[in-house]
Design an enzyme around this catalytic site. Structure first.
Site, PDB file in Angstrom:
ATOM      1  CE  LYS A 127      -3.901   1.679   2.880  1.00  0.00           C
ATOM      2  NZ  LYS A 127      -4.660   1.337   4.126  1.00  0.00           N
ATOM      3  CB  SER A 142      -8.149   3.044   3.339  1.00  0.00           C
ATOM      4  OG  SER A 142      -7.151   2.530   4.233  1.00  0.00           O
ATOM      5  CB  SER A 146      -8.108  -0.036   6.200  1.00  0.00           C
ATOM      6  OG  SER A 146      -8.793   1.185   6.316  1.00  0.00           O
TER       7      SER A 146
END
Length: 531
Positions: free
Chosen positions: A84, A165, A189
């Site tokens: 990420k 996310s 997330s």
């Protein structure tokens, strides 16, 4: 179909890929190139990857040379992965949380988790897209959107979001851009993207995996975890990521040795939290089919010989919102000063400043949240800092504005909120529900999203571990799964019983790429009231 030297590698697990590398069916260089080629074809529509690593192929070649010389560092040797874009990498790539404001900054070192994976022989393919600033900046926004990466989409139905996310980390694995990926979670997330992308993910106990080098959201809630196609995949990755000094020495650190078949469920004991969790799922008319599928799975678990009890979180009315995920909820109402958001906004404001001032290079002098807010306003055509100026962020950066309040609030306010959410989610929450007259339970079975995401949130508030396993797909073709929650550092039980449940559910559903050329935004949150 994803072919590598004539071998279909799509949907192969880490162990299956490793077997091919061992027998020289293909090399890590071959596999890396195959994944990069697949990104070239699919990523323009899915937008799961912000940028690829220009060093990926050279790293693969070096690791192939090691293998040919008899050196295999781990079960992850030569296996490609993504991280990420809020996880620092000291290489030719950026670390920006998806925003343009941090372009050109340089981190002092790899994040600890990246360094650990490199040391294990993994090949970093690139940076995954995310909901910008890890969903922190706005209360109503397009999930999976970042200014750098664009609108990330769900490989099962591109008109739907992949969950946030850690959207790109999950959708990239689902679309077979890599063997596994790494995401972060503050509240949901990891769990939500895994749920919506037909993947397994484990949210480790806060502190089990290092967050050094991760752009912070809330230090007391943040954790780093893997996405994979199977429980075995995430167990292998977690073995590399877990800090052996963070947990009791009596707990087994060899997570992959704990993998089990459905027979392990015989005489297992689980709890189903009812009030505000399963009862909310039952009353969710829009997801009735998913609820029935989860209940059918629970029946199958019982049929194996497991015992499943109805249990309660004693704090349910205090800390679990009746209408779905809401981190402003505490004391039985929204907007409480003892809410999770009170903790998050304080830790974010101060933690971000510490991260930004610690950068090795910061040419634009982006040093505080105030600087980020100003940048977004000055560049509102790309960053949507002003409400109503960018379609992805109708409310602008209203959560950032609320976080700015933290500089004027007392430490006492923060401490009270922190102690409250910990008490209500731990002693009066998960730990209480796990305590049973027949002995401590082996886990709490919960929905991931059919209950509005509230069970995921209580695990996040506690900083306790959770795993999700795919179950099926909904009427829109989007996957959904089931979760298990445990107390601190009992990842061993989650892997043992998660793999046993996986043996019941079978392989994950493969992506179908519906609405391949979709161009919509995928909003979540509460829409602003029009004037």
């Amino acid at each position: 179909m994803l072919l590598c030297r004539g071998i279909e590698v799509e949907e192969l697990t880490i162990c299956e890929l490793q077997q091919h590398l061992t027998t020289a069916s293909f090399t890590s260089q071959d596999l890396t190139q195959c994944y990069l080629n697949r990104m070239d074809v699919l990523n323009p529509c899915i937008k799961a990857v912000i940028e690829t690593n220009p060093e990926a192929l050279s790293i693969a070649i070096d690791l192939d040379t090691e293998r040919s010389n008899g050196v295999v560092r781990s079960m992850l040797h030569g296996i490609p992965f993504l991280v990420k874009d809020n996880i620092a990498t000291k290489d030719g790539m950026q670390t920006t949380a998806g925003c343009f404001a941090l372009i050109g900054t340089r981190v002092p070192a790899d994040a600890d988790v990246v360094a650990q994976l490199r040391a294990a022989g993994c090949i970093l393919l690139g940076k995954a897209n995310l909901s910008e600033w890890a969903s922190m900046r706005s209360s109503y926004y397009s999930e999976g959107y970042s200014s750098r990466g664009g609108q990330n989409r769900n490989p099962y139905n591109l008109a739907e979001h992949p969950g946030g996310s850690s959207s790109g980390s999950a959708s990239a694995v689902a679309a077979n851009f890599c063997a596994f990926s790494i995401g972060t979670e503050t509240d949901g997330s990891l769990m939500f993207p895994a749920d919506r992308c037909g993947l397994v993910s484990i949210k480790p106990t806060v502190g089990l995996t290092s967050t050094t080098g991760v752009i912070p959201e809330a230090k007391s809630l943040d954790t780093v975890g893997p996405f994979g196609r199977s429980v075995e995949d995430v167990a292998l990755v977690l073995e590399v990521l877990a800090d052996p000094n963070s947990r009791p020495s009596s707990l087994n650190p060899d997570y992959s040795s704990l993998l089990a078949s459905k027979e392990m469920l015989i005489n297992a004991r689980f709890g189903m939290p009812m009030n505000r969790v399963w009862n909310s799922a039952r009353d969710n008319a829009e997801q009735a089919a998913e609820y029935e599928a989860l209940i059918e799975l629970v029946s199958k678990i019982k049929d194996t010989g497991a015992k499943v009890y109805e249990v309660e979180f004693p704090s349910a009315e205090d800390i679990i919102p009746p209408d779905g995920w809401d981190w402003d909820y505490a004391e039985g109402y929204t907007g409480s000063s003892l809410s999770e958001f009170q903790v998050v906004k304080t830790e974010f404001y101060h933690g971000l400043k510490e991260y930004l001032t610690g950068l090795e290079h910061n040419e634009s002098s982006i040093l505080t949240l105030e600087d980020i807010v100003k940048y977004n306003i000055d560049h509102t055509h790309t960053e949507g800092g002003v409400p109503g100026t960018h379609l992805a962020w109708p409310t602008g950066q209203d959560n950032f504005d609320r976080c700015l309040e933290a500089k004027n609030e007392s430490e006492e306010q923060y401490t009270k909120a922190f102690e409250y959410i910990r008490l209500k989610s731990r002693e009066q929450g998960i730990d209480a529900a796990l305590t049973h007259s027949e002995g401590d339970l082996d886990g709490l079975i919960v929905p991931i999203s059919v209950d509005g995401g509230v069970s995921v949130s209580i695990a996040a508030k506690a900083g306790y571990p959770m795993i999700t396993v795919p179950v099926g797909v909904d009427g829109k073709g989007v996957p959904f799964g089931i979760g298990l929650i445990q107390t601190a550092f009992r990842e061993d039980l989650l892997i043992k019983y998660g793999s046993a449940i996986e043996d019941l559910t079978g392989p994950r559903p493969e992506p179908t790429y519906l609405n391949f050329y979709a161009s919509n935004y995928t909003y979540i949150g509460t829409p602003p009231v029009s004037s």
